[in-house]
Design a protein around this motif. Sequence first.
Motif, short mmCIF file in Angstrom:
data_model
loop_
_atom_site.label_atom_id
_atom_site.label_comp_id
_atom_site.label_asym_id
_atom_site.label_seq_id
_atom_site.Cartn_x
_atom_site.Cartn_y
_atom_site.Cartn_z
N UNK A 96 29.49 31.39 -79.89
CA UNK A 96 30.83 30.37 -79.45
C UNK A 96 30.47 29.93 -80.88
N UNK A 97 31.59 29.72 -82.03
CA UNK A 97 31.52 29.90 -83.48
C UNK A 97 33.13 28.76 -83.69
N UNK A 98 32.86 27.64 -83.38
CA UNK A 98 33.19 26.64 -83.91
C UNK A 98 33.48 25.98 -85.79
N UNK A 99 33.44 27.07 -86.42
CA UNK A 99 32.91 26.36 -88.00
C UNK A 99 33.36 25.00 -87.95
N UNK A 124 25.26 29.36 -79.47
CA UNK A 124 26.54 28.44 -80.48
C UNK A 124 26.22 28.83 -81.84
N UNK A 125 26.85 28.92 -82.49
CA UNK A 125 27.50 29.11 -84.04
C UNK A 125 26.86 27.94 -84.89
N UNK A 126 26.59 28.11 -85.83
CA UNK A 126 26.21 26.85 -86.65
C UNK A 126 26.70 27.05 -87.95
N UNK A 127 27.68 26.64 -88.47
CA UNK A 127 27.91 26.15 -90.26
C UNK A 127 26.86 25.72 -90.92
N UNK A 128 26.56 25.10 -91.65
CA UNK A 128 25.38 25.17 -93.05
C UNK A 128 25.73 23.55 -92.60
N UNK A 129 26.57 22.69 -92.09
CA UNK A 129 26.28 21.53 -92.75
C UNK A 129 25.62 20.96 -91.38
N UNK A 130 24.46 21.35 -90.51
CA UNK A 130 24.48 20.98 -89.78
C UNK A 130 22.58 20.85 -90.19
N UNK A 131 21.76 20.65 -89.72
CA UNK A 131 20.36 20.38 -89.36
C UNK A 131 19.81 20.64 -88.11
N UNK A 132 19.49 22.52 -88.04
CA UNK A 132 19.46 23.42 -87.11
C UNK A 132 18.29 23.38 -86.41
N UNK A 133 17.25 21.90 -86.33
CA UNK A 133 15.82 20.94 -86.46
C UNK A 133 16.96 20.25 -85.44
N UNK A 134 18.00 19.89 -85.68
CA UNK A 134 18.12 18.66 -85.15
C UNK A 134 19.26 19.40 -83.88
N UNK A 174 21.68 26.22 -74.76
CA UNK A 174 21.79 27.94 -75.72
C UNK A 174 21.17 28.19 -76.50
N UNK A 175 20.89 29.20 -77.01
CA UNK A 175 20.52 29.80 -78.08
C UNK A 175 21.36 29.16 -79.27
N UNK A 176 21.11 29.29 -80.80
CA UNK A 176 21.98 29.28 -81.87
C UNK A 176 21.57 30.51 -82.94
N UNK A 177 22.82 30.39 -83.82
CA UNK A 177 22.60 31.55 -85.01
C UNK A 177 23.58 30.66 -86.24
N UNK A 178 22.63 31.24 -86.53
CA UNK A 178 23.62 31.05 -88.56
C UNK A 178 22.99 29.72 -89.84
N UNK A 218 24.44 33.54 -91.79
CA UNK A 218 25.03 32.90 -93.07
C UNK A 218 26.02 31.88 -91.95
N UNK A 219 26.62 30.04 -91.92
CA UNK A 219 26.90 30.09 -91.92
C UNK A 219 28.93 30.18 -91.43
N UNK A 220 29.06 31.34 -92.62
CA UNK A 220 30.53 31.57 -92.70
C UNK A 220 29.66 32.77 -93.27
N UNK A 221 30.98 33.74 -93.43
CA UNK A 221 30.87 35.56 -93.53
C UNK A 221 30.17 35.76 -95.18
N UNK A 222 29.75 36.26 -95.50
CA UNK A 222 29.51 37.19 -96.61
C UNK A 222 30.11 36.66 -97.95
N UNK A 223 30.09 36.04 -98.97
CA UNK A 223 31.36 36.50 -100.18
C UNK A 223 31.42 37.54 -100.71
N UNK A 224 32.18 37.90 -100.95
CA UNK A 224 32.36 39.08 -102.08
C UNK A 224 31.73 39.12 -103.50
#
Length: 358
Positions: A247-250, A267-277, A286-290, A331-337
């Motif tokens: 589940x990825x809620x941006x 759980x999908x993470x965007x880039x605004x959160x500290x993955x360690x915390x 849950x496992x973590x992705x992103x 990534x915390x969201x999709x690859x940019x073009x």
Amino acid sequence: MNNSILLNSIYHKPIPHTPVWFMRQAGRYLPEYRKLREGCGSFLNLCKNPELATQVTLQPLQRFSLDAAIMFSDILVVPEAMGMELNFIENEGPKFTHKIGSPQDIINLDISEIAQRLNYVFEIIKNCKKELKPDTPLIGFSGSPFTLACYMLEGSSSKNYLHTKQWMYNHPELLHQLLDKLTQAIIIYLTAQINAGVDVVMLFDSWGGILTEQAYIEFSLTYLHKIIAALPKAKTPNTQQLIPKIVFTKGGGIWLDKISNIGADVIGLDWTINIGQAKSMLGQKAALQGNLDPAILAVGDKNAIRQDALRILNAYKTANNGSISGHVFNLGHGILPVTNPDHVAYLVDLVHEFNLTT
Ligand code: CP3
């Protein structure tokens, strides 16, 4: 699938290296995608052509040693299959010819033949499963009910989602009717994806993060929960494990505990959160992705990419008592073009080598 590094990481089993795949790993940053895309008219034509969509799914795996494939499609094929005419306009994005504007429009949405109308997606899945190495899992996906509702109510991408919020604040019962119908459609759709052979399913809740906490729970999380609870208890071949749900809620980093309570395996993470915390807070729930900012991969040099990727890998490993398992690099969201494919290759190798060097 016994030896899938991605699945073993999700199940918190020992793994030789952190698995990695990327949201939008098939797409415009790849010259081979652009070439194939030129020849098939519209983006929707490509999505509806199982042979070409299979090729596009496999393109990034031919270039990079990725640990998973994601079927090539789009979240908006679901409302299209419910009867809403859809076009992807060059440099603008998706546009529905008629957006949902009245209660009758909700009633008119037809979910009776959703699986038949989306049959081309299941063909892609079956084709890909034949082509992929036995231990490379295929990820299926759907948009979340709330995210799909946003596009259906706005008619396209939007800056502030005022149509959606107008319905939410003034006619919540109507928004619930729409979300209920979408939830039914998505359960049918994801069940059929699982039956066609996907090994993992992911729910993209790209717009849940525009809501207040209370509204997020009422209008997005509740429906994600219903979907997860209704999916068949299918097991991956050769293992006794259930098909995992990502589940990825941006923008959902502040609600991780709530997301972990609805049965999400990852759980999908965007880039605004500290993955360690995040890891310290959730433990093995849950496992973590992103977590990597897609902009670093697009505009950062190799040194910048390296620094940030290592920061994420180290933060996770430290918070997990020295073990890399339970992390899926993304990534915390999709690859940019505008991303350079050489930088993607560099990042994949860096992630794979991390555990050997630490
Ligand atoms: O990840 C993958 O490689 C699988 C393919 C995939 C696409 N879209 C292909 C695509 C996936 C998983 C999606 C999901 C998707 N689509 C989301 C959720 C994830 C997110 O980005 O938040 C959303 C919101 C959409 C809706 C959508 N599709 C938009 C807003 C756009 C236009 C913006 C853009 O990037 O062009 C699309 C088009 C789209 N979907 C493209 C691709 C490869 C580009 C179309 C093209 O080739 O012209």
